[in-house]
Each structure stands twice: as C-alpha cells, then as structure tokens.
Design an enzyme around this catalytic site. Structure first.
Site, PDB file in Angstrom:
ATOM      1  N   PRO A   4      18.822  73.606  58.232  1.00  0.00           N
ATOM      2  CG  PRO A   4      17.498  71.961  59.234  1.00  0.00           C
ATOM      3  CD  PRO A   4      18.839  72.595  59.294  1.00  0.00           C
TER       4      PRO A   4
ATOM      5  CD  GLU B  28      16.539  67.848  68.432  1.00  0.00           C
ATOM      6  OE1 GLU B  28      15.561  68.511  68.090  1.00  0.00           O
ATOM      7  OE2 GLU B  28      16.837  66.745  67.957  1.00  0.00           O
TER       8      GLU B  28
ATOM      9  NE  ARG C 179      30.955  71.810  38.706  1.00  0.00           N
ATOM     10  CZ  ARG C 179      30.336  72.571  37.804  1.00  0.00           C
ATOM     11  NH1 ARG C 179      29.762  73.697  38.184  1.00  0.00           N
ATOM     12  NH2 ARG C 179      30.300  72.215  36.533  1.00  0.00           N
TER      13      ARG C 179
ATOM     14  CG  ASP D 195      27.919  74.024  34.892  1.00  0.00           C
ATOM     15  OD1 ASP D 195      28.311  73.123  34.192  1.00  0.00           O
ATOM     16  OD2 ASP D 195      28.485  74.484  35.896  1.00  0.00           O
TER      17      ASP D 195
HETATM   18  N1  ADE Z   1      21.647  70.330  58.662  1.00  0.00           N
HETATM   19  C1  ADE Z   1      20.642  69.440  58.777  1.00  0.00           C
HETATM   20  N2  ADE Z   1      19.848  69.465  57.714  1.00  0.00           N
HETATM   21  C2  ADE Z   1      20.347  70.418  56.868  1.00  0.00           C
HETATM   22  C3  ADE Z   1      19.961  70.928  55.607  1.00  0.00           C
HETATM   23  N3  ADE Z   1      18.882  70.496  54.954  1.00  0.00           N
HETATM   24  N4  ADE Z   1      20.701  71.897  55.060  1.00  0.00           N
HETATM   25  C4  ADE Z   1      21.779  72.381  55.704  1.00  0.00           C
HETATM   26  N5  ADE Z   1      22.197  71.951  56.902  1.00  0.00           N
HETATM   27  C5  ADE Z   1      21.487  70.978  57.493  1.00  0.00           C
END
Ligand code: ADE
Length: 250
Positions: free
Chosen positions: A88, A115, A153, A168
């Site tokens: 994230p 974590e 794709r 697209d």
């Molecule tokens: N792992 C946990 N959350 C994630 C996300 N939002 N994007 C990519 N990998 C992740």
C-alpha cells in the site's frame, strides 16, 4: 511474457488464473504465470518466512533471505527484469504502468503477508513499489492478480478484438463512451438515434463527445490532463467549449 510470482500462498492464484481469458492466453503461449513459493527458499525446518521486528512493536516482518534467494534464483543476480513489490506504500497502479510493463518479456511480483517487508528488500531488490489503492489488504496476492490481469489483456493476441484495448476507458485518457445493444427499446428507454443512423462519422463524433462529457463529470482530474489535439475537429471544439462553460477547478 512471463510473470514470476513470489508468494507464500500460491494456491490463491489458480482459481482465477485457470479461468477465463488469462487461461486462454496462457494456453495460446502468449503469457506464462510461474508461481514460486517463498517457503521453498527457506533453510530452516519450519520454513520460516517472517520474524519479529527489531526495535520491538507488534506484527511480523517478512525476512529478506528467502525473498532475495527466490527472486534471484529465478530472475538472476541482480534480477534481469522489473521486480514489483505489492504494497500500500507504492505508486498507485494505472493504465500507463500497465502499458509500460506489457512491453517487458519478464516481470517479477513479490506478494507480502504480515505487517511488512524487511526494508532491505525495498532498497536492494525491488524496482517498483506498486499499490492498487489507498486501502490495506491482508496480502499482496489480490493486488498481484489485478496487475497481471490488466497487463495480460494488453498483450497482442489476448483479446478477441484487437481494438478492444485501444478504446478502453483510461487507455485513451478519457473514460469510454456509452454502449448499447439490442433491443432498440427496453422499458421505454430507446437507444440514441445517432447509433442507428449508419453515419460513421456522426457516430464517431457522438462517441467522442459522450466520452468527453462523462469524463468531465465523473473524473474531472482526467479531463485536465487530456490533450485536445488528440481529437478530431468537432469533438475538439466541443471540449474547448465545455471547459469554457464549466472551468474545472480540481
Ligand atoms: N498489500 C496490502 N494492501 C495493498 C494494496 N493496497 N496495494 C498493494 N498491495 C497491498
């Protein structure tokens, strides 16, 4: 194109990869999904892939050795292809990155659990940290599937209609125009007359203008980045007029 996927949960992938277009693409030899279990690259009897963090605190951290060993044994030392870390904290994945990665013969994807990752993985192994959005999942496997789907794709021969990926939403910089199919009238709602007119130029202009209008409404951030020079005369005038009428402040 080869995807090298590094995970402690390879079983998550097969239900999705063995269905639909991705499986057809693999069977045609257009793409390979090679799953590598990070546990196979551990040296202890418990096949440990995580450990407690130095400095204390909660949660577990993915150890560097099995991930380095797995990725390097498959892709070379140093790796000879992009190495994506699903996190994230990464740059949010978009169509532009999908197109860039679709040019590569091989892409490695590391999927984490727990974590987090030992920082040395980020610093010395990974080329791209990739997120799929500003939310946190339990692991990188779903994000990896999503990224592989978007890239696959785009590979030549994967979609039945070769123009499919060009028109697209996002590839053109605009959201896609509205689509209609039979019946011509449903519950009193008619298909727009222009689509029944048989006038190809008129239809093309209408579609461009619809795409402009809906992008302006739904994704004003995209319309600001869009270059009107990419449009033919009539839709270009339409866009310029629209921006004059409703200057968008986002
Ligand atoms: N792992 C946990 N959350 C994630 C996300 N939002 N994007 C990519 N990998 C992740």
């Amino acid at each position: 194109m080869k995807f090298e996927i590094f995970t402690i949960l390879p079983e998550i992938f097969s239900p999705y990869l063995s269905a639909s277009i991705l499986d057809k693409a693999a069977k045609k030899g257009l793409v390979e999904f090679n799953l590598h279990n990070i546990r196979d690259y551990t040296n202890d009897s418990h096949h440990t892939t995580d450990d407690t963090p130095y400095g204390g605190g909660g949660g577990m951290v993915m150890k560097p050795e099995p991930i380095f060993d797995a990725v390097e044994s498959v892709t070379g030392t140093p790796p000879q292809c992009p190495v994506l870390l699903m996190t994230p904290q990464g740059k949010v994945f978009d169509q532009e990155l999908a197109h860039t990665l679709a040019e590569e013969p091989q892409v490695a994807i590391i999927c984490g659990r727990y974590e987090g990752y030992d920082e040395r993985i980020r610093e010395h192994l990974v080329t791209h940290e990739v997120s799929i959005g500003d939310f946190v999942l339990t692991g990188g496997e779903l994000p990896a599937l999503l990224v592989m789907d978007a890239i696959t794709r785009l590979l030549p021969g994967v979609l039945g209609d070769p123009t499919g990926a060009i028109d697209d939403s996002h590839s053109s910089g605009l959201l896609e125009y509205p689509h209609y199919t039979r019946p011509v009238e449903y519950r009193g709602w008619r298909v727009p007359d222009v689509l029944l007119s048989g006038d190809h130029q008129k239809i093309e202009d209408w579609r461009s203008m619809q795409a402009i209008e809906r992008t302006n409404k739904k994704r004003p951030d995209m319309i600001l980045k869009f270059n009107p020079e990419e449009l033919s005369k009539k839709p270009r005038a339409f866009l310029i007029d629209l921006l004059k009428k409703s200057p968008n402040k986002s």
